[in-house]
Design a protein around this motif. Structure first.
Motif, mmCIF file in Angstrom:
data_model
loop_
_atom_site.group_PDB
_atom_site.id
_atom_site.type_symbol
_atom_site.label_atom_id
_atom_site.label_comp_id
_atom_site.label_asym_id
_atom_site.label_seq_id
_atom_site.Cartn_x
_atom_site.Cartn_y
_atom_site.Cartn_z
ATOM 1 N N ALA A 173 -57.556 52.372 78.403
ATOM 2 C CA ALA A 173 -58.139 52.282 76.714
ATOM 3 C C ALA A 173 -59.600 52.416 76.204
ATOM 4 O O ALA A 173 -60.410 53.045 75.525
ATOM 5 C CB ALA A 173 -57.306 51.429 76.741
ATOM 6 N N SER A 174 -59.905 52.489 77.956
ATOM 7 C CA SER A 174 -61.350 51.916 77.958
ATOM 8 C C SER A 174 -61.683 51.821 79.542
ATOM 9 O O SER A 174 -60.586 51.446 79.931
ATOM 10 C CB SER A 174 -62.205 50.800 77.478
ATOM 11 N N LYS A 175 -63.040 51.874 79.905
ATOM 12 C CA LYS A 175 -63.215 51.636 81.303
ATOM 13 C C LYS A 175 -62.838 50.544 81.494
ATOM 14 O O LYS A 175 -62.584 50.150 82.685
ATOM 15 C CB LYS A 175 -64.769 51.748 81.028
ATOM 16 N N SER A 176 -62.731 49.233 80.810
ATOM 17 C CA SER A 176 -61.930 48.098 81.436
ATOM 18 C C SER A 176 -60.635 47.407 80.588
ATOM 19 O O SER A 176 -60.545 46.351 81.382
ATOM 20 C CB SER A 176 -63.015 47.063 81.050
ATOM 21 N N GLN A 177 -59.925 48.271 79.821
ATOM 22 C CA GLN A 177 -58.688 48.397 79.214
ATOM 23 C C GLN A 177 -57.499 49.147 79.938
ATOM 24 O O GLN A 177 -58.115 49.864 79.432
ATOM 25 C CB GLN A 177 -59.058 47.391 77.979
ATOM 26 N N VAL A 178 -56.627 48.894 79.881
ATOM 27 C CA VAL A 178 -55.217 49.587 79.458
ATOM 28 C C VAL A 178 -54.591 49.676 78.001
ATOM 29 O O VAL A 178 -55.341 48.507 77.510
ATOM 30 C CB VAL A 178 -54.267 49.472 80.499
ATOM 31 N N VAL A 179 -54.058 49.553 77.497
ATOM 32 C CA VAL A 179 -53.802 50.006 76.387
ATOM 33 C C VAL A 179 -53.044 48.683 75.690
ATOM 34 O O VAL A 179 -53.295 47.968 74.739
ATOM 35 C CB VAL A 179 -52.772 51.484 76.170
ATOM 36 N N PHE A 180 -52.224 48.174 76.809
ATOM 37 C CA PHE A 180 -50.929 47.332 76.750
ATOM 38 C C PHE A 180 -52.701 45.748 75.642
ATOM 39 O O PHE A 180 -52.279 45.077 75.355
ATOM 40 C CB PHE A 180 -50.763 46.235 77.409
ATOM 41 N N GLU A 181 -53.456 46.111 76.825
ATOM 42 C CA GLU A 181 -54.788 44.722 76.789
ATOM 43 C C GLU A 181 -55.211 45.052 75.419
ATOM 44 O O GLU A 181 -55.805 43.385 74.937
ATOM 45 C CB GLU A 181 -55.693 44.720 77.827
ATOM 46 N N THR A 182 -55.470 46.099 74.769
ATOM 47 C CA THR A 182 -55.732 46.209 72.940
ATOM 48 C C THR A 182 -55.041 45.471 72.099
ATOM 49 O O THR A 182 -55.255 45.612 71.193
ATOM 50 C CB THR A 182 -56.479 47.499 72.816
ATOM 51 N N PRO A 224 -53.923 34.857 61.214
ATOM 52 C CA PRO A 224 -53.678 35.660 62.206
ATOM 53 C C PRO A 224 -54.407 36.911 61.919
ATOM 54 O O PRO A 224 -55.622 37.143 60.994
ATOM 55 C CB PRO A 224 -52.082 36.603 62.192
ATOM 56 N N HIS A 225 -54.697 37.817 63.298
ATOM 57 C CA HIS A 225 -55.921 39.026 63.178
ATOM 58 C C HIS A 225 -55.320 39.989 64.439
ATOM 59 O O HIS A 225 -54.848 39.532 65.896
ATOM 60 C CB HIS A 225 -57.040 38.442 63.322
ATOM 61 N N TRP A 226 -55.765 41.081 64.180
ATOM 62 C CA TRP A 226 -55.427 42.537 64.815
ATOM 63 C C TRP A 226 -56.588 42.129 66.060
ATOM 64 O O TRP A 226 -57.619 42.365 65.067
ATOM 65 C CB TRP A 226 -55.488 43.693 65.071
ATOM 66 N N PRO A 227 -56.805 41.968 67.331
ATOM 67 C CA PRO A 227 -57.840 41.419 67.742
ATOM 68 C C PRO A 227 -59.268 43.014 67.945
ATOM 69 O O PRO A 227 -58.800 44.080 67.818
ATOM 70 C CB PRO A 227 -57.486 41.163 69.030
ATOM 71 N N THR A 228 -60.680 42.937 68.142
ATOM 72 C CA THR A 228 -61.184 43.721 68.208
ATOM 73 C C THR A 228 -61.581 44.327 69.814
ATOM 74 O O THR A 228 -60.899 42.981 70.220
ATOM 75 C CB THR A 228 -62.353 43.220 67.705
ATOM 76 N N PRO A 229 -61.585 45.437 69.353
ATOM 77 C CA PRO A 229 -62.317 45.368 70.977
ATOM 78 C C PRO A 229 -62.887 44.489 71.772
ATOM 79 O O PRO A 229 -62.465 44.637 73.326
ATOM 80 C CB PRO A 229 -63.352 46.513 71.030
ATOM 81 N N ASP A 230 -64.098 44.214 71.698
ATOM 82 C CA ASP A 230 -64.697 42.808 71.977
ATOM 83 C C ASP A 230 -63.783 41.354 72.621
ATOM 84 O O ASP A 230 -63.478 40.220 73.158
ATOM 85 C CB ASP A 230 -65.559 42.378 71.523
#
Length: 403
Positions: A58-67, A79-85
């Protein structure tokens, strides 16, 4: 002790009076080996397709499930959907299946960001601080040999759970009343996908392998395991569960690193789509915690890996089996358990492990509190929930409400 802890304790005491239908007969449970869904899809193929989709970069440091949203992102009044950071700032914790067996500890301890001891280290010769054998840790990045876990749910799952108020006890109490007074039931959308990842500090993996006669350096383990960092500790991924809602009872699949000691012990390993060797029988009990070799990928999976541009480290992960039924054609209960997640971390023997039956026992009481009685009996076969409870569609995230 708070109110919820008291209710859970009383619930546990009722375990002997709850009926679980379809349990194994004297012949014992048989391995889940997947099968064909009503749509015509093969569950092993589907499992690999989901696996590849969720580990695609999904990025240089993450795969999809980690987002995706983690359980702490969901099971909260805000509750919140996480931002990339936010998604990058991982807070791992011990597994809730393990902690659910000690409700006092679960209710009393804030566990985010912690790495905890496993339940049954002897079953896998897993390192224990200060003991020999297994050897003492060489260079622990954590206070003791331990493991940590994360559960993440995709956007359709998140939207349904939060949109229906199923992320708080008050919301679950309302859902209970709605289910009892109408035909409405908790039922996640068919595009829901949820994952559970189990992580072990790199140095602990080195010692765990060494205790089972596999010599590897820290550098080798870092190169051969997918890794993450939480609170300054580097972890390697040892096991990975995926559940998806293509059928009402969900499709369950378990992936493990090929070097996990005893990966195919007890039940064997079965992969009709992704492995060149589709069936691996368990070694004799006397040879427990041995190595079962690499799970060389079929051309079909190799093609999918290439198309997704996956890192080569993912070649080291194997499908243990998939499960789409409670019982086999002969009526015996089906078993599917991970050699690390269930057997070592949670202390549930493989012979008493069934992904589907375990999650089918997920329910809530009238006040919206989690009903855990069946969970703590290690259910096998067809599961019958007590009439005074309401099913939450195989979602054990409600245990987070004990925190």
């Amino acid at each position: 002790m708070n109110n919820m802890s008291s209710k859970i304790l009383r619930s546990l005491c009722l375990g002997l009076f709850i009926h679980v239908a379809g349990t194994a007969s004297a012949a014992g449970p048989v391995p889940a080996t997947g099968g064909v869904l009503p749509s015509g899809e093969n569950s092993d193929q589907l499992s690999w397709q989901h696996f590849i989709a969720v580990i695609t970069p999904a990025s240089k440091s993450q795969v999809v499930f980690e987002t995706w949203a983690s359980d702490p992102d969901i099971y909260t009044p805000t509750p919140h959907w996480p931002t990339p950071d936010q998604a990058k700032n991982k807070k791992l914790r011990p597994g809730l299946l393990q902690l659910s067996k000690a409700p006092h500890a679960l209710a009393a301890t804030k566990i985010d960001g912690k790495c905890g001891p496993v339940s049954q280290p002897k079953d896998g010769n897993f390192p224990v601080a200060g003991s020999t054998p297994p050897p003492q840790p060489l260079k622990l990045a954590a206070p003791q040999p331990c493991y940590a876990e994360e559960v993440r749910r995709n956007r359709p799952s998140y939207d349904y759970l939060v949109g229906n108020g199923l992320n708080t006890q008050a919301g679950l109490a309302k859902a209970y009343q709605k289910a009892k007074s109408s035909t409405w039931r908790v039922s996640l959308p068919t595009d829901s996908v949820e994952v559970k990842a189990d992580w072990v500090p790199i140095e602990t993996i080195v010692d765990w392998l060494a205790a089972n006669h596999v010599k590897k350096t820290v550098a080798q383990v870092k190169a051969q395991y997918y890794t993450t960092v939480s609170d300054g500790t580097v972890y390697g991924l040892v096991s990975f569960h995926i559940s998806s809602k293509e059928i009402p009872n969900w499709v369950w699949s378990s992936f493990e690193h090929q070097d996990n000691p005893g990966r195919c012990d007890t039940m064997g390993c079965y992969d009709s789509f992704g492995a060149v060797k589709p069936k691996i029988l368990p070694a004799p009990t006397a040879s427990a915690n041995g190595q079962y070799g690499s799970c060389t990928k079929t051309p079909a999976v190799a093609k999918l890996f290439k198309a997704a541009q996956l890192d080569g480290v993912w070649q080291n992960y194997c499908l243990k089996a998939s499960q789409i039924d409670y019982v086999a054609k002969n009526g015996e209960a089906l078993m599917l358990g991970d050699s690390f997640t269930e057997r070592i971390a949670a202390g549930v023997p493989i012979l008493q492990s069934s992904c589907m039956a375990c999650h089918a026992s997920a329910a809530v009481n009238k006040d919206g509190s989690p009903f855990t009685t069946l969970l703590n009996t290690n259910p096998m076969g067809n599961v019958t929930l007590p009439t005074e409870t309401v099913s939450v569609d195989f979602i054990w995230g409600v245990i987070n409400l004990l925190q």
